[in-house]
Design a protein around this motif. Structure first.
Motif, PDB file in Angstrom:
ATOM      1  N   GLU A   1       0.860  -1.195   0.000  1.00  0.00           N
ATOM      2  CA  GLU A   1       0.000   0.000   0.000  1.00  0.00           C
ATOM      3  C   GLU A   1       0.893   1.241   0.000  1.00  0.00           C
ATOM      4  OE1 GLU A   1      -3.746   0.048   2.305  1.00  0.00           O
ATOM      5  OE2 GLU A   1      -2.834   1.712   3.372  1.00  0.00           O
TER       6      GLU A   1
ATOM      7  N   HIS B   1      -2.144   4.861   0.598  1.00  0.00           N
ATOM      8  CA  HIS B   1      -3.519   4.334   0.633  1.00  0.00           C
ATOM      9  C   HIS B   1      -4.002   3.797  -0.709  1.00  0.00           C
ATOM     10  CE1 HIS B   1      -4.853   6.341   4.661  1.00  0.00           C
ATOM     11  NE2 HIS B   1      -3.619   5.874   4.694  1.00  0.00           N
TER      12      HIS B   1
ATOM     13  N   ARG C   1      -6.631  -0.920   2.093  1.00  0.00           N
ATOM     14  CA  ARG C   1      -7.092   0.163   1.199  1.00  0.00           C
ATOM     15  C   ARG C   1      -6.606  -0.066  -0.227  1.00  0.00           C
ATOM     16  NH1 ARG C   1      -5.571   3.584   6.368  1.00  0.00           N
ATOM     17  NH2 ARG C   1      -3.597   2.591   5.830  1.00  0.00           N
TER      18      ARG C   1
ATOM     19  N   GLU D   1      -8.734  -2.944  -1.710  1.00  0.00           N
ATOM     20  CA  GLU D   1     -10.080  -2.519  -2.125  1.00  0.00           C
ATOM     21  C   GLU D   1     -10.035  -1.781  -3.462  1.00  0.00           C
ATOM     22  OE1 GLU D   1     -13.344  -3.117  -0.476  1.00  0.00           O
ATOM     23  OE2 GLU D   1     -11.897  -4.688  -0.084  1.00  0.00           O
ATOM     24  N   GLN D   2      -9.042  -0.917  -3.628  1.00  0.00           N
ATOM     25  CA  GLN D   2      -8.927  -0.210  -4.919  1.00  0.00           C
ATOM     26  C   GLN D   2      -8.615  -1.185  -6.052  1.00  0.00           C
ATOM     27  OE1 GLN D   2      -6.634   3.398  -5.116  1.00  0.00           O
ATOM     28  NE2 GLN D   2      -7.124   3.959  -3.021  1.00  0.00           N
TER      29      GLN D   2
END
Ligand SMILES: Cc1cc2nc3c(=O)[nH]c(=O)nc-3n(C[C@H](O)[C@H](O)[C@H](O)COP(=O)(O)O)c2cc1C
Length: 205
Positions: free
Chosen positions: A91, A94, A128, A131-132
């Motif tokens: 990550e 984010h 994060r 999820e992206q």
């Protein structure tokens, strides 16, 4: 040991900086994959794939697989060979690493209708970024699987500073097995569907 009907998956190592942590989860995933009979796992280390920062005159979604840069064409050919993917997901601010997003952007049809799972790590287990990446995967017509591995701060620091191994955290191994199982389920279903569609197209032609 994989059997003759095993699916062919690739593990994409999604960060390329010196001293990257990515090698730790990549090794740990590859070791467990070697024990499976239902899929094989080849490593696609993005360090070995110095792709241009996206430079194609046409979007891969519209290019019909016609890519002008030979490095891009090689990447496309390699991606096409696989029935599914696992990506290590560091990550950065984010989000996913730019190098992984660029590698995803650089092909299109070759990703379509195949599953992908993620091994995230970082302060909140790379959640994060993962999820992206799932949203990106949907746009690539992939099936991102629900189970993922999230290596949070405690195991990350345990490995980096206190001589621990990821195997010292049984909940991580449980996530890894669940992700493998979901990749196999979706990988088999989608491989069958791709083959049936190709056959129907050939008959209609
Ligand atoms: C540019 C950059 C941005 C980062 N941003 C985050 C972040 O948003 N969240 C997080 O948990 N860790 C962040 N980190 C820390 C990374 O999780 C940590 O450095 C990790 O080892 C990066 O993966 P890599 O070593 O495989 O490159 C960042 C690191 C870098 C280099």
């Amino acid at each position: 040991m994989a059997d003759s009907t095993a699916l062919n998956f690739a593990l994409i190592i999604g960060s390329t900086r010196p001293n990257r942590f990515a090698d730790v989860p990549a090794r740990w995933i590859a070791e467990a994959a070697a024990e499976r009979s239902d899929f094989t796992l080849e490593i696609l280390d993005l360090r070995d794939w110095p792709l241009p920062f996206f430079d194609q005159p046409t979007s891969p979604a519209r290019a019909g697989g016609d890519y002008s840069n030979p490095a891009v064409a090689r990447w496309r050919d390699r991606v096409r060979e696989f029935d599914g993917f696992i990506a290590t997901a560091a990550e950065y601010n984010h989000g996913p690493t730019a190098v992984l997003k660029n590698a995803l952007d650089t092909a299109y049809t070759e990703w379509n209708k195949k599953p992908i799972g993620f091994v995230g790590y970082g302060g909140v287990g790379g959640a994060r970024a993962v999820e992206q990446l799932r949203m990106v995967a949907v746009e690539l017509q992939m099936a991102p699987v629900m189970r993922a591995v999230h290596i949070g701060l405690e195991p990350s620091l345990g490995v980096m500073l206190h001589g621990k191994a990821l195997d010292d955290y049984p909940y991580l191994a449980e996530s890894r097995t669940a992700m493998f199982d979901q990749l196999v389920w979706w990988g088999s279903a989608l491989k069958g569907a791709r083959e049936a569609a190709a056959l129907a197209e050939a008959i209609a032609a």
